[in-house]
Design a protein around this motif. Sequence first.
Motif, short mmCIF file in Angstrom:
data_model
loop_
_atom_site.label_atom_id
_atom_site.label_comp_id
_atom_site.label_asym_id
_atom_site.label_seq_id
_atom_site.Cartn_x
_atom_site.Cartn_y
_atom_site.Cartn_z
N GLU A 1 51.51 49.72 16.97
CA GLU A 1 52.14 50.93 16.42
C GLU A 1 51.92 52.12 17.36
O GLU A 1 52.86 52.86 17.68
CB GLU A 1 51.52 51.22 15.04
CG GLU A 1 52.00 52.49 14.38
CD GLU A 1 51.08 52.89 13.22
OE1 GLU A 1 50.79 54.09 13.11
OE2 GLU A 1 50.65 52.00 12.45
N VAL A 2 50.69 52.30 17.83
CA VAL A 2 50.36 53.43 18.70
C VAL A 2 51.03 53.27 20.07
O VAL A 2 51.53 54.25 20.65
CB VAL A 2 48.82 53.58 18.85
CG1 VAL A 2 48.48 54.66 19.88
CG2 VAL A 2 48.19 53.93 17.51
N ALA A 3 51.09 52.03 20.58
CA ALA A 3 51.75 51.78 21.86
C ALA A 3 53.23 52.14 21.78
O ALA A 3 53.80 52.68 22.74
CB ALA A 3 51.57 50.32 22.26
N ALA A 4 53.86 51.85 20.64
CA ALA A 4 55.27 52.19 20.45
C ALA A 4 55.48 53.71 20.46
O ALA A 4 56.44 54.23 21.05
CB ALA A 4 55.78 51.61 19.13
N ALA B 1 57.65 55.90 23.17
CA ALA B 1 58.71 56.82 22.73
C ALA B 1 58.43 58.27 23.14
O ALA B 1 59.25 59.15 22.91
CB ALA B 1 58.86 56.72 21.21
N GLY B 2 57.27 58.49 23.72
CA GLY B 2 56.91 59.85 24.14
C GLY B 2 56.52 60.74 22.99
O GLY B 2 56.48 61.97 23.12
N GLU B 3 56.23 60.15 21.84
CA GLU B 3 55.88 60.94 20.65
C GLU B 3 54.42 61.38 20.65
O GLU B 3 54.04 62.30 19.93
CB GLU B 3 56.21 60.14 19.38
CG GLU B 3 57.70 59.94 19.17
CD GLU B 3 58.01 59.09 17.94
OE1 GLU B 3 57.26 59.20 16.95
OE2 GLU B 3 58.99 58.32 17.99
N VAL B 4 53.59 60.67 21.42
CA VAL B 4 52.18 61.07 21.57
C VAL B 4 51.80 60.92 23.04
O VAL B 4 52.40 60.13 23.77
CB VAL B 4 51.22 60.19 20.71
CG1 VAL B 4 51.49 60.36 19.23
CG2 VAL B 4 51.29 58.72 21.11
N ASP B 5 50.80 61.71 23.49
CA ASP B 5 50.28 61.52 24.84
C ASP B 5 49.08 60.57 24.77
O ASP B 5 48.69 60.12 23.69
CB ASP B 5 49.91 62.85 25.50
CG ASP B 5 48.81 63.62 24.74
OD1 ASP B 5 48.13 63.02 23.88
OD2 ASP B 5 48.63 64.82 25.01
#
Length: 337
Positions: free
Chosen positions: A264-267, A271-275
């Motif tokens: 989930e975190v890798a996705a 997607a550029g939603e988290v650094d």
Amino acid sequence: METYPKTAALMKRGTDFLGCETAILCGAMSWVSERNLVAAISNAGGFGVIACGAMTPELLDKEIAATKALTSKPFGVNLITMHPALFDLIAVCRKHGVTHVVLAGGIPPKGSVEAIKADESGIKVICFAPTLALAKKLLRSGADALVIEGMEAGGHIGPVSTSVLAQEILPALAEEHLIFVAGGIGRGEAIASYLEMGAAGVQLGTRFACATESIAHPDFKKAFFRASAREAVASVQVDPRLPVIPVRALKNKGTEEFTAKQREVAALLDAGEVDMLEAQLQIEHFWAGALRRAVIDGDVENGSVMAGQSVGMVTKEEPAADIIAELMAQCEAALDR
């Protein structure tokens, strides 16, 4: 009172540094290493360490004050280097006159060691070193002592075994520096061997997790009593782009949930939603929540039952003082041979 002259002589540098009678530190275990266990270990002559984990500065402030109400002996505070409020947590430790701060979870960020030692505070800094090169760098950067922790340990682990780390690092550094050995230590004979190699002392977590004074849920403790060494397994890294530090815990449904969490975190990262820092913090928060479910709520199926491979040597609930006395007696007997 029982005395252990040979052990005490080999631990003297460690006990002088820590300010306690026995150079046995308690590893900082989130939700477990809180006021009750920390105070019990320090009162028994060891060195308790508060696990700050994901605590806010306000929570840490209360925890240190509550621990000081239970013991007049020295104890330390373990701070996670990636905590977003690290410098505020350092200020709390300084306010309370904490004698030792342990920096864990990565290389200390710029200025953190200096912040701990500012104004000649007298606070000692202990860092974790997974390699000889990093050990030397940390000592140059102001660390007063190091913990070398092998992959047999519970919780976050590195890739190298304790025995190999000890052979690499102790001969090179132990004569001039204070090195504590951790990971997979369950008996005093192992302590004796590391002391003879030059260690100033040792750190144990798993042996203390089920102490009488530990607030861990009865079901969490029962899981320890049932487990063997091979059931304490390291988590798997799903995505090589997401640098997740492996965690050793008893295998259960929670272990599988962590694999799903990584995906989930890798996705989100893709997607550029988290650094990367936010991704790592999300992983840390997952562990904090999963560990709380196991330790506090007793959900040993879905929570994270972090345990080192020495878990097979934890067979009953006993006071911290008895655990320390048994370890010291075993160590002394080994040194007498």
